[in-house]
Design a protein around this motif. Sequence first.
Motif, mmCIF file in Angstrom:
data_model
loop_
_atom_site.group_PDB
_atom_site.id
_atom_site.type_symbol
_atom_site.label_atom_id
_atom_site.label_comp_id
_atom_site.label_asym_id
_atom_site.label_seq_id
_atom_site.Cartn_x
_atom_site.Cartn_y
_atom_site.Cartn_z
ATOM 1 N N GLU A 175 0.821 -1.220 0.000
ATOM 2 C CA GLU A 175 0.000 0.000 0.000
ATOM 3 C C GLU A 175 0.853 1.267 0.000
ATOM 4 O O GLU A 175 0.460 2.306 -0.539
ATOM 5 N N ILE A 176 2.046 1.186 0.580
ATOM 6 C CA ILE A 176 2.970 2.327 0.558
ATOM 7 C C ILE A 176 3.575 2.483 -0.830
ATOM 8 O O ILE A 176 3.651 3.594 -1.363
ATOM 9 N N ARG A 177 3.971 1.366 -1.426
ATOM 10 C CA ARG A 177 4.503 1.427 -2.791
ATOM 11 C C ARG A 177 3.476 2.015 -3.750
ATOM 12 O O ARG A 177 3.813 2.785 -4.655
ATOM 13 N N GLU A 178 2.207 1.669 -3.540
ATOM 14 C CA GLU A 178 1.139 2.176 -4.412
ATOM 15 C C GLU A 178 0.988 3.685 -4.304
ATOM 16 O O GLU A 178 0.695 4.363 -5.291
ATOM 17 N N LYS A 179 1.185 4.231 -3.111
ATOM 18 C CA LYS A 179 1.072 5.683 -2.944
ATOM 19 C C LYS A 179 2.213 6.413 -3.660
ATOM 20 O O LYS A 179 1.996 7.449 -4.297
ATOM 21 N N ILE A 180 3.413 5.876 -3.557
ATOM 22 C CA ILE A 180 4.552 6.470 -4.274
ATOM 23 C C ILE A 180 4.306 6.362 -5.781
ATOM 24 O O ILE A 180 4.522 7.310 -6.544
ATOM 25 N N ALA A 181 3.830 5.191 -6.203
ATOM 26 C CA ALA A 181 3.583 4.951 -7.624
ATOM 27 C C ALA A 181 2.527 5.902 -8.180
ATOM 28 O O ALA A 181 2.633 6.343 -9.339
ATOM 29 N N ALA A 182 1.521 6.226 -7.388
ATOM 30 C CA ALA A 182 0.455 7.121 -7.861
ATOM 31 C C ALA A 182 1.020 8.488 -8.241
ATOM 32 O O ALA A 182 0.649 9.068 -9.275
ATOM 33 N N SER A 183 1.941 8.999 -7.422
ATOM 34 C CA SER A 183 2.575 10.293 -7.736
ATOM 35 C C SER A 183 3.467 10.170 -8.965
ATOM 36 O O SER A 183 3.462 11.040 -9.841
ATOM 37 N N ALA A 184 4.228 9.087 -9.042
ATOM 38 C CA ALA A 184 5.135 8.898 -10.178
ATOM 39 C C ALA A 184 4.363 8.786 -11.484
ATOM 40 O O ALA A 184 4.763 9.352 -12.510
ATOM 41 N N GLN A 185 3.241 8.090 -11.447
ATOM 42 C CA GLN A 185 2.450 7.908 -12.663
ATOM 43 C C GLN A 185 1.909 9.241 -13.178
ATOM 44 O O GLN A 185 1.881 9.477 -14.392
ATOM 45 N N LYS A 186 1.504 10.111 -12.271
ATOM 46 C CA LYS A 186 1.041 11.442 -12.692
ATOM 47 C C LYS A 186 2.145 12.190 -13.437
ATOM 48 O O LYS A 186 1.903 12.836 -14.450
ATOM 49 N N VAL A 187 3.364 12.090 -12.917
ATOM 50 C CA VAL A 187 4.505 12.776 -13.543
ATOM 51 C C VAL A 187 4.759 12.231 -14.941
ATOM 52 O O VAL A 187 4.946 12.984 -15.896
ATOM 53 N N LEU A 188 4.764 10.913 -15.074
ATOM 54 C CA LEU A 188 5.082 10.293 -16.366
ATOM 55 C C LEU A 188 3.996 10.534 -17.407
ATOM 56 O O LEU A 188 4.244 10.401 -18.601
ATOM 57 N N GLN A 189 2.815 10.911 -16.967
ATOM 58 C CA GLN A 189 1.714 11.198 -17.895
ATOM 59 C C GLN A 189 1.559 12.695 -18.158
ATOM 60 O O GLN A 189 0.642 13.108 -18.862
ATOM 61 N N SER A 190 2.461 13.504 -17.619
ATOM 62 C CA SER A 190 2.334 14.957 -17.724
ATOM 63 C C SER A 190 2.886 15.499 -19.039
ATOM 64 O O SER A 190 3.644 14.829 -19.741
ATOM 65 N N GLN A 191 2.528 16.752 -19.327
ATOM 66 C CA GLN A 191 3.039 17.418 -20.523
ATOM 67 C C GLN A 191 4.548 17.632 -20.416
ATOM 68 O O GLN A 191 5.268 17.551 -21.419
ATOM 69 N N VAL A 192 5.025 17.892 -19.215
ATOM 70 C CA VAL A 192 6.463 18.094 -19.024
ATOM 71 C C VAL A 192 7.237 16.832 -19.420
ATOM 72 O O VAL A 192 8.280 16.903 -20.078
ATOM 73 N N ALA A 193 6.711 15.664 -19.038
ATOM 74 C CA ALA A 193 7.354 14.407 -19.417
ATOM 75 C C ALA A 193 7.356 14.241 -20.935
ATOM 76 O O ALA A 193 8.352 13.804 -21.520
ATOM 77 N N SER A 194 6.255 14.609 -21.568
ATOM 78 C CA SER A 194 6.185 14.526 -23.043
ATOM 79 C C SER A 194 7.211 15.441 -23.690
ATOM 80 O O SER A 194 7.847 15.079 -24.688
#
Length: 309
Positions: free
Chosen positions: A255-274
């Motif tokens: 459940e802790i890994r999932e919380k970290i992953a949720a933030s990371a996934q937002k970053v990787l889907q962002s315009q800045v990442a693109s």
Amino acid sequence: MKKMLLAGALGCASLMSAFAHAEYPERPVEIIVPWPPGDLEDVVARMISDQIQKDYGVPSAVVNMKGGGGVIGASHVASARPDGYTVGMFTGNILTTHIIKKRAPFNAETFEPVGIAISYPMAIWAKGDLPFNDLAGLAEYAKENPVRLAHYGFNGPPTRQTLMMANKLGFEFSGNAAYDEPNCTLLASGDADVVISSVKLMRSCLDSGEAKPLAAYTAARIKILPDLPTLDEQVPGIAAPSWAGLFVRSEVPEEIREKIAASAQKVLQSQVASDIEVSTGAVLDWTADDAATSFVSEQYKRIEALLAQ
């Protein structure tokens, strides 16, 4: 009475543990980057750190802990408490080559991936006027003509997998040499016919037509070169792309890994990442859970095979 007290204490401890997990994070989160500031993994780690602050309202910081080819920073994460407050942004060599070569005080079971975030934009390139456009064409041409290869070093996975590719396709390079920075100049000067290099270094001669890519050495296709097949698509089973991802101690609860992953996934889907993908050619794509674990395990086996050559 003692049994009742013990049962009560255990129940209390279990409740407190669940509450602690539910409240994660409630204090600062530290992301360890085992390299100097400024490289792609450092940039992405800082973006994820900022997102953790936004999502959970706690401080988060990136700490660059260079040295030992990444082992010093990874060792710090390995010795930290398995509570999710110390996270590592590790490149693939830390969890493959260093462990296989017994250069690290940790092993393949020490860490669990939160997710894989980066595939570095490496590819194999040929002179623009050579009469082939893929690896099969390179093989046929090289069986009848001398082809010289330039690369970063004989022991690096990109070089090893290129030589394994040649072997599988039934040809040999007429010569090969290591350079600090294989680039367009080597093709233009005639010092090499084929080079292993990054999209960033080859971008100028790609745009001019002086060089053309034959295969992407990435886990997925490079988004700014969508028609370029990966090495794995053309010669399955030997690709060992350079990659990076977030890792924690294997005991850190899911459940802790999932919380970290949720933030990371937002970053990787962002315009800045693109935008970073467009400017660097890197593949920024979030892979988590069982897929990430399977990916790391498969890459370990492939690096092991490459190093055995």
